[in-house]
Design a protein around this motif. Structure first.
Motif, PDB file in Angstrom:
ATOM      1  N   ALA A 131       0.817  -1.309  -0.078  1.00 13.74           N
ATOM      2  CA  ALA A 131       0.050  -0.083  -0.008  1.00 13.74           C
ATOM      3  C   ALA A 131       0.769   1.193  -0.174  1.00 13.74           C
ATOM      4  O   ALA A 131       0.492   2.203  -0.574  1.00 13.74           O
ATOM      5  N   PHE A 132       1.932   1.350   0.811  1.00 16.05           N
ATOM      6  CA  PHE A 132       2.675   2.307   0.828  1.00 16.05           C
ATOM      7  C   PHE A 132       3.472   2.640  -0.473  1.00 16.05           C
ATOM      8  O   PHE A 132       3.604   3.579  -0.929  1.00 16.05           O
ATOM      9  N   ALA A 133       4.074   1.381  -1.327  1.00 12.42           N
ATOM     10  CA  ALA A 133       4.544   1.716  -2.532  1.00 12.42           C
ATOM     11  C   ALA A 133       3.628   2.123  -3.386  1.00 12.42           C
ATOM     12  O   ALA A 133       4.021   3.148  -4.406  1.00 12.42           O
ATOM     13  N   TRP A 134       2.340   1.698  -3.563  1.00 15.54           N
ATOM     14  CA  TRP A 134       1.309   2.388  -4.392  1.00 15.54           C
ATOM     15  C   TRP A 134       1.126   3.745  -4.167  1.00 15.54           C
ATOM     16  O   TRP A 134       1.081   4.622  -5.112  1.00 15.54           O
ATOM     17  N   ALA A 135       1.115   4.194  -2.786  1.00 10.84           N
ATOM     18  CA  ALA A 135       0.895   5.576  -2.532  1.00 10.84           C
ATOM     19  C   ALA A 135       1.970   6.534  -2.882  1.00 10.84           C
ATOM     20  O   ALA A 135       1.846   7.473  -3.420  1.00 10.84           O
ATOM     21  N   ALA A 136       3.158   5.900  -2.770  1.00  8.72           N
ATOM     22  CA  ALA A 136       4.491   6.887  -3.255  1.00  8.72           C
ATOM     23  C   ALA A 136       4.401   6.862  -4.749  1.00  8.72           C
ATOM     24  O   ALA A 136       4.870   7.911  -5.169  1.00  8.72           O
ATOM     25  N   LEU A 137       4.086   5.693  -5.435  1.00  5.26           N
ATOM     26  CA  LEU A 137       4.196   5.895  -6.998  1.00  5.26           C
ATOM     27  C   LEU A 137       3.099   6.951  -7.461  1.00  5.26           C
ATOM     28  O   LEU A 137       3.384   7.816  -8.273  1.00  5.26           O
ATOM     29  N   ALA A 138       1.933   6.875  -6.883  1.00  2.00           N
ATOM     30  CA  ALA A 138       0.818   7.641  -7.128  1.00  2.00           C
ATOM     31  C   ALA A 138       1.296   9.400  -6.877  1.00  2.00           C
ATOM     32  O   ALA A 138       1.228  10.200  -7.680  1.00  2.00           O
ATOM     33  N   SER A 139       2.112   9.513  -5.801  1.00  2.00           N
ATOM     34  CA  SER A 139       2.503  10.804  -5.500  1.00  2.00           C
ATOM     35  C   SER A 139       3.302  11.397  -6.446  1.00  2.00           C
ATOM     36  O   SER A 139       3.529  12.544  -7.014  1.00  2.00           O
ATOM     37  N   LEU A 140       4.414  10.542  -6.951  1.00  2.00           N
ATOM     38  CA  LEU A 140       5.262  10.735  -7.775  1.00  2.00           C
ATOM     39  C   LEU A 140       4.817  10.948  -9.251  1.00  2.00           C
ATOM     40  O   LEU A 140       5.129  12.074  -9.929  1.00  2.00           O
ATOM     41  N   VAL A 141       3.708  10.304  -9.438  1.00  2.00           N
ATOM     42  CA  VAL A 141       3.037  10.670 -10.710  1.00  2.00           C
ATOM     43  C   VAL A 141       2.264  12.115 -10.924  1.00  2.00           C
ATOM     44  O   VAL A 141       2.399  12.933 -11.754  1.00  2.00           O
ATOM     45  N   LEU A 142       1.908  12.205  -9.803  1.00  2.00           N
ATOM     46  CA  LEU A 142       1.163  13.579  -9.500  1.00  2.00           C
ATOM     47  C   LEU A 142       2.128  14.937  -9.615  1.00  2.00           C
ATOM     48  O   LEU A 142       1.845  15.717 -10.101  1.00  2.00           O
ATOM     49  N   ILE A 143       3.353  14.715  -8.931  1.00  2.00           N
ATOM     50  CA  ILE A 143       4.248  15.493  -8.738  1.00  2.00           C
ATOM     51  C   ILE A 143       4.839  15.832 -10.301  1.00  2.00           C
ATOM     52  O   ILE A 143       4.944  17.177 -10.699  1.00  2.00           O
ATOM     53  N   LEU A 144       5.184  14.853 -11.058  1.00  2.00           N
ATOM     54  CA  LEU A 144       5.461  14.933 -12.367  1.00  2.00           C
ATOM     55  C   LEU A 144       4.602  15.365 -13.373  1.00  2.00           C
ATOM     56  O   LEU A 144       5.073  16.227 -14.301  1.00  2.00           O
ATOM     57  N   GLY A 145       3.310  14.954 -13.238  1.00  2.00           N
ATOM     58  CA  GLY A 145       2.338  15.628 -13.935  1.00  2.00           C
ATOM     59  C   GLY A 145       2.266  17.229 -13.481  1.00  2.00           C
ATOM     60  O   GLY A 145       2.014  17.877 -14.557  1.00  2.00           O
ATOM     61  N   GLY A 146       2.333  17.385 -12.522  1.00  2.00           N
ATOM     62  CA  GLY A 146       2.311  19.056 -12.078  1.00  2.00           C
ATOM     63  C   GLY A 146       3.351  19.667 -12.704  1.00  2.00           C
ATOM     64  O   GLY A 146       3.234  21.038 -13.138  1.00  2.00           O
ATOM     65  N   ILE A 147       4.552  19.151 -12.635  1.00  2.00           N
ATOM     66  CA  ILE A 147       5.780  19.843 -13.342  1.00  2.00           C
ATOM     67  C   ILE A 147       5.579  20.153 -14.699  1.00  2.00           C
ATOM     68  O   ILE A 147       6.004  21.145 -15.295  1.00  2.00           O
ATOM     69  N   ILE A 148       5.074  18.957 -15.534  1.00  2.00           N
ATOM     70  CA  ILE A 148       4.850  19.000 -17.005  1.00  2.00           C
ATOM     71  C   ILE A 148       3.897  20.143 -17.155  1.00  2.00           C
ATOM     72  O   ILE A 148       3.850  20.820 -18.009  1.00  2.00           O
ATOM     73  N   GLY A 149       2.740  20.049 -16.411  1.00  2.00           N
ATOM     74  CA  GLY A 149       1.687  21.229 -16.419  1.00  2.00           C
ATOM     75  C   GLY A 149       2.115  22.477 -16.452  1.00  2.00           C
ATOM     76  O   GLY A 149       1.810  23.114 -17.398  1.00  2.00           O
ATOM     77  N   LEU A 150       3.094  22.637 -15.432  1.00  2.00           N
ATOM     78  CA  LEU A 150       3.494  24.157 -15.162  1.00  2.00           C
ATOM     79  C   LEU A 150       4.400  24.486 -16.611  1.00  2.00           C
ATOM     80  O   LEU A 150       4.230  25.573 -17.192  1.00  2.00           O
TER      81      LEU A 150
END
Length: 195
Positions: free
Chosen positions: A33-52
């Motif tokens: 569960a922790f690994a899935w949460a960390a992966l989801a956080s990384l995807v959201l952060i990278l998506g935000g940077i690409i969006g910026l």
């Protein structure tokens, strides 16, 4: 009304477990569960940077995902300090122990002007750490803001290197963590987009 009893109403006495929810927890489920949460956080952060970068036009240098700090508000011009320091004309003569970082913000409507100016200054030997659009696009005068009076000489040197502009001493909290900030204004050559 009484319902007749059937086989589900009677349970054997030797049954130890009733329902799967009472079974022993499998080992390692928490880490999955922790690994899935960390992966989801990384995807959201990278998506935000690409969006910026894509939608806002903000240049984000990513050496270990550190974004360029944006100014907290448009800087209010402070009175320019008296000309007491000689400008630094050779950026290689600046003592590295001073740890001077320079950021460039485009305060005009011209696209990518922060990169054009940053490339020109970098080619002249100046160290440029961050480039981004300013919070407003109607800045009239190109200004080099500095928060430490000891950096006035470098601020004056940047004005000489730009060929235009003025310097302004500001409180350190205006641009936290950035001792020198260049805000490009409409007076800069090439600040008015063609068309």
């Amino acid at each position: 009304m009484a319902y007749p009893k059937d086989r589900f109403d009677e349970l054997p006495d030797d049954l130890q477990r009733i329902g799967a929810h009472r079974g022993p927890a499998r080992r390692g489920r928490g880490w999955i569960a922790f690994a899935w949460a960390a992966l989801a956080s990384l995807v959201l952060i990278l998506g935000g940077i690409i969006g910026l970068r894509t939608f806002m036009g903000i240049e984000v240098d990513i050496p270990f995902l550190s974004a360029a700090p944006a100014p907290t508000s448009s800087p209010a011009p402070a009175p320019t300090s008296s000309p007491t320091a000689e400008p630094v004309l050779d950026p290689s003569s600046i003592d590295p122990a001073r740890a001077i970082t320079t950021s460039i913000y485009n305060g005009t409507t011209a696209a990518e002007l922060q990169n054009t100016v940053g490339d020109a200054l970098a080619a002249a030997g100046w160290t440029i750490d961050a480039r981004a659009r300013a919070s407003t696009s109607d800045v009239a005068v190109t200004t080099v803001y500095y928060s430490d009076p000891a950096n006035e000489d470098v601020a004056r040197g940047l004005v000489v290197a730009l060929g235009i502009g003025e310097i302004s001493l500001i409180p350190a909290e205006t641009f936290p963590g950035n001792p020198l900030n260049i805000v490009i204004g409409a007076d800069y050559p090439g600040a008015t987009p063609a068309g």
